[in-house]
Design an enzyme around this catalytic site. Structure first.
Site, PDB file in Angstrom:
ATOM      1  N   GLU A  84       0.423  -1.117   0.313  1.00 47.00           N
ATOM      2  CA  GLU A  84       0.312   0.104  -0.182  1.00 47.00           C
ATOM      3  C   GLU A  84       0.885   1.471  -0.112  1.00 47.00           C
ATOM      4  O   GLU A  84       0.629   1.930   0.991  1.00 47.00           O
ATOM      5  CB  GLU A  84      -1.133  -0.359   1.675  1.00 47.00           C
ATOM      6  CG  GLU A  84      -1.898  -1.306   1.417  1.00 47.00           C
ATOM      7  CD  GLU A  84      -3.431  -1.148   2.789  1.00 47.00           C
ATOM      8  OE1 GLU A  84      -3.066  -0.312   2.894  1.00 47.00           O
ATOM      9  OE2 GLU A  84      -4.257  -1.506   2.311  1.00 47.00           O
TER      10      GLU A  84
ATOM     11  N   GLU B 284      -5.529  -9.122  -0.204  1.00 48.95           N
ATOM     12  CA  GLU B 284      -6.197  -8.297   2.054  1.00 48.95           C
ATOM     13  C   GLU B 284      -7.802  -8.145   1.277  1.00 48.95           C
ATOM     14  O   GLU B 284      -8.126  -7.033   0.872  1.00 48.95           O
ATOM     15  CB  GLU B 284      -5.947  -7.455   2.660  1.00 48.95           C
ATOM     16  CG  GLU B 284      -4.651  -7.535   3.246  1.00 48.95           C
ATOM     17  CD  GLU B 284      -3.774  -5.763   3.604  1.00 48.95           C
ATOM     18  OE1 GLU B 284      -4.789  -5.726   3.944  1.00 48.95           O
ATOM     19  OE2 GLU B 284      -2.649  -5.713   3.793  1.00 48.95           O
TER      20      GLU B 284
HETATM   21  C1  BGC Z   1      -3.124  -2.751   6.265  1.00 48.05           C
HETATM   22  C2  BGC Z   1      -3.262  -3.469   7.030  1.00 48.05           C
HETATM   23  C3  BGC Z   1      -4.617  -3.177   7.611  1.00 48.05           C
HETATM   24  C4  BGC Z   1      -5.627  -3.481   7.276  1.00 48.05           C
HETATM   25  C5  BGC Z   1      -7.031  -2.838   8.025  1.00 48.05           C
HETATM   26  C6  BGC Z   1      -4.663  -1.760   5.298  1.00 48.05           C
HETATM   27  O1  BGC Z   1      -4.565  -1.303   4.674  1.00 48.05           O
HETATM   28  O2  BGC Z   1      -2.733  -3.415   5.008  1.00 48.05           O
HETATM   29  O3  BGC Z   1      -1.706  -3.731   7.379  1.00 48.05           O
HETATM   30  O4  BGC Z   1      -5.069  -3.915   9.380  1.00 48.05           O
HETATM   31  O5  BGC Z   1      -5.524  -2.574   6.142  1.00 48.05           O
HETATM   32  O6  BGC Z   1      -7.095  -1.598   8.301  1.00 48.05           O
END
Ligand code: BGC
Length: 439
Positions: free
Chosen positions: A168, A352
């Site tokens: 990110e 993610e």
């Molecule tokens: C990040 C994680 C974070 C998740 C939830 C993403 O921006 O890569 O490290 O925990 O979002 O906020």
């Protein structure tokens, strides 16, 4: 319609994800150097309730237990990150053998359980020694990052295949150096423009460094990919927010250009390096989608120089425990808009996706029906897009340190009691396990 594994191709990659600072703890163990998050968390007021990742889930000591649970879950891929200062305490130069040994044991354990490591090189824990020299604002970060890539290859090459370069870029630069909500806590426009450009450059240089060392590596990078919505019909404001979250990093890497609205600012802030290459033939792109982000115009301030900021989503939207809006359809919209801008040739992985809820243990169980519904809704969208989307990593495998929100925001499939450090698989863990095990 209930979604099943059969709605996906047999070679679809099924995984889950975590990151080093959020789970490892062991912040000063065995020769590790300090990271910018160690320093940021020690700054009064920086993180909710003064929480720190000093211990987090203590996975530095308990990783075998975690990997055992992972294997019970049935995933075949696990995305985790290497803590740069655990390997190179000063960022460059001397290698910390204990840190190298830790990750080797970690990956041995994963492989022993038939789980492929998907290694993120940078998930925000920059060595403080490099921040002391300007961190991401200093163009020398490109050489530092290349050295780190070479060390990772030399030390872990036998274990590696799938590599995520940087997690990110928007959060590294905008949150870290633009508005100062994340480490290193700098709020300055030029710092933002410089750090963002250097992150983009590191994706290019890191990619080529690794591919030159081993052309068979599968090297990609992960972007935060919220679907930006304007709350009050102000399209210009939404476009600026979309640049700050998405286009200022995706355009350079995918197209080799900065969005028009920002191009001259990037050139002014980076006069010597603006023409250096950024367009990168990534082997895959990681998309990290949590939901739509609503924005609105606000009075510009020193900390919010572009005058656009978050606002709550409309009441009609379901909200998670951190108040974020949920909309699985916007994941489809995001992917389609990404492909119409950049083409369809690059394989996509959802590196993610997940949601925090106010989970609690009762009689040894954690009931989290909202997480299961979120899971099903987002997988249903992806099942329509498998020509381009090749894998999925649920965030997160276990509850962990949620950055500026501290220990508020439990994203895990596994509940972690942050006092006793006991792990309890949630209902969603068993849901995913059943999904993966179904014939
Ligand atoms: C990040 C994680 C974070 C998740 C939830 C993403 O921006 O890569 O490290 O925990 O979002 O906020």
């Amino acid at each position: 319609m209930t979604i099943t594994r059969k709605d996906f191709p047999p070679d679809f990659v099924w995984g889950s994800a975590i990151s080093s600072y959020q789970t490892e703890g062991g912040w000063d163990a065995d020769g590790k150097g300090k990271s910018i998050w160690d320093v940021f968390c020690a700054t009064p007021g920086a993180v909710k309730d003064g929480d720190t990742g000093n211990i987090a889930c203590d996975s530095y000591h308990r990783y075998k237990e975690d990997i055992h649970l992972l294997s019970e879950l049935g995933v075949t891929a696990f995305r985790f990150s290497l803590c740069w200062p655990r390997i190179l305490p000063n960022g460059v130069g001397e290698i910390n053998q204990a840190g190298v040994d830790f990750y080797k044991s970690y990956m041995d354990e994963l492989l022993r359980h038939g789980i492929k490591p998907w290694v993120t090189l940078y998930h925000w824990d920059l060595p403080q020694a490099l921040e002391d020299k300007g961190g991401w604002q200093n163009p020398e970060i490109i050489d530092w990052f290349k050295e780190y890539c070479r060390v990772v290859h030399e030390q872990f090459g036998d274990y590696l295949h799938d590599i995520v370069l940087i997690n990110e870029p928007s959060m590294v630069s905008f949150f870290g150096y633009g508005v100062g909500i994340h480490a290193p806590g700098i709020a300055d426009k030029t710092s933002y423009l410089r750090s963002a450009h250097h992150v983009n450059r590191c994706i290019y240089e890191g990619y080529h460094t690794l591919k030159n060392l081993n052309p068979s590596y599968n090297v990609g990078s992960s972007f935060a990919t919220p679907y930006i919505r304007n709350a009050h019909g102000d399209d210009d404001a939404a476009h600026i927010f979309n640049c700050l979250w998405n286009l200022n990093y995706q355009d350079p890497v995918m197209l080799g250009t900065y969005p028009e609205a920002f191009a001259s600012e990037f050139a002014t802030a980076n006069p010597d390096t603006i023409h250096d290459p950024v367009k990168t033939p990534l082997d895959f792109v990681g998309l990290q989608y949590y939901g739509p982000i609503f924005c609105q115009r606000v009075e510009p301030t020193e900390m919010n120089f572009y005058g656009v900021w978050f606002t709550d989503g409309p009441e009609s939207y379901q909200k998670n425990a951190l108040g974020w809006s949920i909309d699985a359809e916007d994941l489809r919209r995001f992917i389609l808009s990404f492909q119409s801008r950049y083409g369809q040739q690059t394989p996509l992985y959802i590196t993610e996706n997940g949601s925090p809820w106010d989970d609690a243990v009762s009689n040894g169980q954690v009931h989290d029906p909202e997480r299961i519904a979120y899971f099903e809704d987002h997988l249903a969208i992806l099942s329509d897009l498998t020509e381009s989307v090749k894998g999925y990593f649920y965030w997160s495998f276990m509850d962990n340190f949620e950055w500026a929100d501290g220990y508020h925001g439990r994203f895990g499939l596994v509940y972690v009691d942050f006092d006793s450090l006991e792990r309890t698989p949630k209902d969603s863990f068993f849901w995913y396990k059943g999904f993966l095990a179904a014939p």
